[in-house]
Design a protein around this motif. Structure first.
Motif, PDB file in Angstrom:
ATOM      1  N   ILE A 134       3.972   5.566  -5.734  1.00 31.68           N
ATOM      2  CA  ILE A 134       3.929   5.548  -7.208  1.00 31.68           C
ATOM      3  C   ILE A 134       2.914   6.575  -7.713  1.00 31.68           C
ATOM      4  O   ILE A 134       3.198   7.330  -8.655  1.00 31.68           O
ATOM      5  CB  ILE A 134       3.616   4.124  -7.732  1.00 31.68           C
ATOM      6  CG1 ILE A 134       4.825   3.214  -7.504  1.00 31.68           C
ATOM      7  CG2 ILE A 134       3.235   4.159  -9.210  1.00 31.68           C
ATOM      8  CD1 ILE A 134       4.552   1.733  -7.714  1.00 31.68           C
ATOM      9  N   ARG A 135       1.752   6.634  -7.068  1.00 31.15           N
ATOM     10  CA  ARG A 135       0.745   7.619  -7.488  1.00 31.15           C
ATOM     11  C   ARG A 135       1.268   9.042  -7.312  1.00 31.15           C
ATOM     12  O   ARG A 135       1.045   9.909  -8.162  1.00 31.15           O
ATOM     13  CB  ARG A 135      -0.563   7.415  -6.704  1.00 31.15           C
ATOM     14  CG  ARG A 135      -1.369   6.215  -7.194  1.00 31.15           C
ATOM     15  CD  ARG A 135      -2.794   6.226  -6.665  1.00 31.15           C
ATOM     16  NE  ARG A 135      -2.897   6.220  -5.218  1.00 31.15           N
ATOM     17  CZ  ARG A 135      -2.851   5.113  -4.468  1.00 31.15           C
ATOM     18  NH1 ARG A 135      -2.708   3.935  -5.029  1.00 31.15           N
ATOM     19  NH2 ARG A 135      -2.956   5.205  -3.165  1.00 31.15           N
ATOM     20  N   MET A 136       1.968   9.291  -6.215  1.00 34.45           N
ATOM     21  CA  MET A 136       2.538  10.628  -5.985  1.00 34.45           C
ATOM     22  C   MET A 136       3.630  10.941  -7.007  1.00 34.45           C
ATOM     23  O   MET A 136       3.730  12.070  -7.488  1.00 34.45           O
ATOM     24  CB  MET A 136       3.079  10.743  -4.550  1.00 34.45           C
ATOM     25  CG  MET A 136       1.984  10.840  -3.498  1.00 34.45           C
ATOM     26  SD  MET A 136       2.646  11.109  -1.836  1.00 34.45           S
ATOM     27  CE  MET A 136       2.594   9.445  -1.183  1.00 34.45           C
ATOM     28  N   GLN A 182       9.972   3.452 -12.794  1.00 36.19           N
ATOM     29  CA  GLN A 182       8.784   3.951 -13.499  1.00 36.19           C
ATOM     30  C   GLN A 182       9.126   4.270 -14.949  1.00 36.19           C
ATOM     31  O   GLN A 182      10.202   4.796 -15.243  1.00 36.19           O
ATOM     32  CB  GLN A 182       8.237   5.197 -12.812  1.00 36.19           C
ATOM     33  CG  GLN A 182       7.678   4.948 -11.413  1.00 36.19           C
ATOM     34  CD  GLN A 182       6.640   3.859 -11.395  1.00 36.19           C
ATOM     35  OE1 GLN A 182       5.614   3.950 -12.068  1.00 36.19           O
ATOM     36  NE2 GLN A 182       6.895   2.809 -10.629  1.00 36.19           N
ATOM     37  N   GLU A 188       2.367   1.657  -3.487  1.00 38.77           N
ATOM     38  CA  GLU A 188       1.361   2.131  -4.449  1.00 38.77           C
ATOM     39  C   GLU A 188       1.077   3.622  -4.269  1.00 38.77           C
ATOM     40  O   GLU A 188       0.937   4.361  -5.250  1.00 38.77           O
ATOM     41  CB  GLU A 188       0.073   1.321  -4.298  1.00 38.77           C
ATOM     42  CG  GLU A 188       0.185  -0.097  -4.828  1.00 38.77           C
ATOM     43  CD  GLU A 188      -1.041  -0.945  -4.516  1.00 38.77           C
ATOM     44  OE1 GLU A 188      -2.030  -0.401  -3.955  1.00 38.77           O
ATOM     45  OE2 GLU A 188      -1.020  -2.147  -4.836  1.00 38.77           O
ATOM     46  N   ALA A 189       1.005   4.061  -3.009  1.00 37.47           N
ATOM     47  CA  ALA A 189       0.773   5.489  -2.739  1.00 37.47           C
ATOM     48  C   ALA A 189       1.937   6.318  -3.266  1.00 37.47           C
ATOM     49  O   ALA A 189       1.732   7.381  -3.876  1.00 37.47           O
ATOM     50  CB  ALA A 189       0.586   5.717  -1.240  1.00 37.47           C
ATOM     51  N   THR A 191       0.834  -1.203   0.000  1.00 41.75           N
ATOM     52  CA  THR A 191       0.000   0.000   0.000  1.00 41.75           C
ATOM     53  C   THR A 191       0.869   1.253   0.000  1.00 41.75           C
ATOM     54  O   THR A 191       0.583   2.214  -0.719  1.00 41.75           O
ATOM     55  CB  THR A 191      -0.937  -0.003   1.231  1.00 41.75           C
ATOM     56  OG1 THR A 191      -1.729  -1.185   1.202  1.00 41.75           O
ATOM     57  CG2 THR A 191      -1.833   1.214   1.258  1.00 41.75           C
ATOM     58  N   GLU A 203       3.763   9.799 -10.052  1.00 37.43           N
ATOM     59  CA  GLU A 203       3.087  10.031 -11.328  1.00 37.43           C
ATOM     60  C   GLU A 203       2.525  11.449 -11.411  1.00 37.43           C
ATOM     61  O   GLU A 203       2.506  12.055 -12.481  1.00 37.43           O
ATOM     62  CB  GLU A 203       1.972   8.998 -11.536  1.00 37.43           C
ATOM     63  CG  GLU A 203       2.503   7.606 -11.843  1.00 37.43           C
ATOM     64  CD  GLU A 203       1.416   6.530 -11.825  1.00 37.43           C
ATOM     65  OE1 GLU A 203       0.263   6.822 -11.413  1.00 37.43           O
ATOM     66  OE2 GLU A 203       1.734   5.391 -12.207  1.00 37.43           O
ATOM     67  N   LYS A 204       2.069  11.986 -10.280  1.00 31.86           N
ATOM     68  CA  LYS A 204       1.543  13.361 -10.268  1.00 31.86           C
ATOM     69  C   LYS A 204       2.669  14.367 -10.500  1.00 31.86           C
ATOM     70  O   LYS A 204       2.432  15.436 -11.063  1.00 31.86           O
ATOM     71  CB  LYS A 204       0.859  13.666  -8.933  1.00 31.86           C
ATOM     72  CG  LYS A 204      -0.359  12.832  -8.655  1.00 31.86           C
ATOM     73  CD  LYS A 204      -1.584  13.518  -9.148  1.00 31.86           C
ATOM     74  CE  LYS A 204      -2.794  12.683  -8.733  1.00 31.86           C
ATOM     75  NZ  LYS A 204      -3.954  13.023  -9.489  1.00 31.86           N
TER      76      LYS A 204
END
Length: 197
Positions: free
Chosen positions: A164-166, A195, A161-162, A158, A168-169
């Motif tokens: 990776i999302r940050m 990434q 994943e968090a 988790t 990507e932003k």
């Protein structure tokens, strides 16, 4: 529509002669008021044998309350402290036996032991010998159980994943992402390098 209320009880960690055996629950509804008696469970009234026979293992962390009035005696009398320690060794042995029989999972056993240690440390905070003698028995080294491994792996996934999302932003620094995701800077840098560009 019929709403069924579960059976309820109130647990008193400390009780006295004047502590009642039941209390009145009152539920006020738009259609009227409902009153009913709810039994009071008194932790101090249960012996260790009853706790294990009735499988009331959630009471074990609070077992120290039945000894609360004698903590100063245990703290100053080595012989009496040894008897208290022996009682807690019996608790640990019985928990081990339940685990071997498959009646108690390793993670649940460890949770009971850790909670017992926490409660003892809090209740006996003025009594150093009791804390060291009994409290330390209930802390011990953590057992790396399968449940604990699964939980930790899920938490780490988790966090990744968090992060990776940050990433990507693209609005935060590596250091900020590490701080928010609960990862190390090196872990976030590794994720960033993996990434696609």
């Amino acid at each position: 529509m019929t709403v069924t209320f579960p059976n309820t009880a109130v647990l008193y960690l400390r009780s006295h002669d004047k502590t009642p055996d039941k209390m009145k629950y009152v539920i006020v509804t738009p259609g009227g008021t409902v009153r009913y008696d709810v039994p009071i469970m008194k932790t101090q009234a249960y012996t260790l044998d009853e706790i294990f026979e009735k499988h009331l293992l959630f009471l074990i962390p609070f077992h120290i309350f039945s000894h609360e009035k004698n903590l100063s005696v245990y703290n100053s009398d080595k012989e009496k402290l040894e008897k208290l320690k022996a009682e807690y060794r019996i608790i640990l042995d019985r928990l081990d036996k339940l685990e071997r029989q498959g009646a108690l999972g390793a993670f649940d056993k460890r949770t009971i032991i850790e909670l017992s240690g926490d409660v003892i440390k809090e209740i006996a905070r003025k009594y150093e010998n009791v804390q060291k003698g009994v409290g330390d028995m209930m802390v011990g080294p953590l057992i790396d159980t399968t449940s604990r491994k699964i939980r930790n792996e899920a938490r780490n996934e988790t966090q990744r994943e968090a992060a990776i999302r940050m990433l990507e932003k693209g609005k935060l620094t590596i250091k900020e992402i590490a701080e928010y995701a609960g990862l190390t800077v090196a872990e976030v840098e590794q994720l960033a390098a993996s990434q696609p560009v």
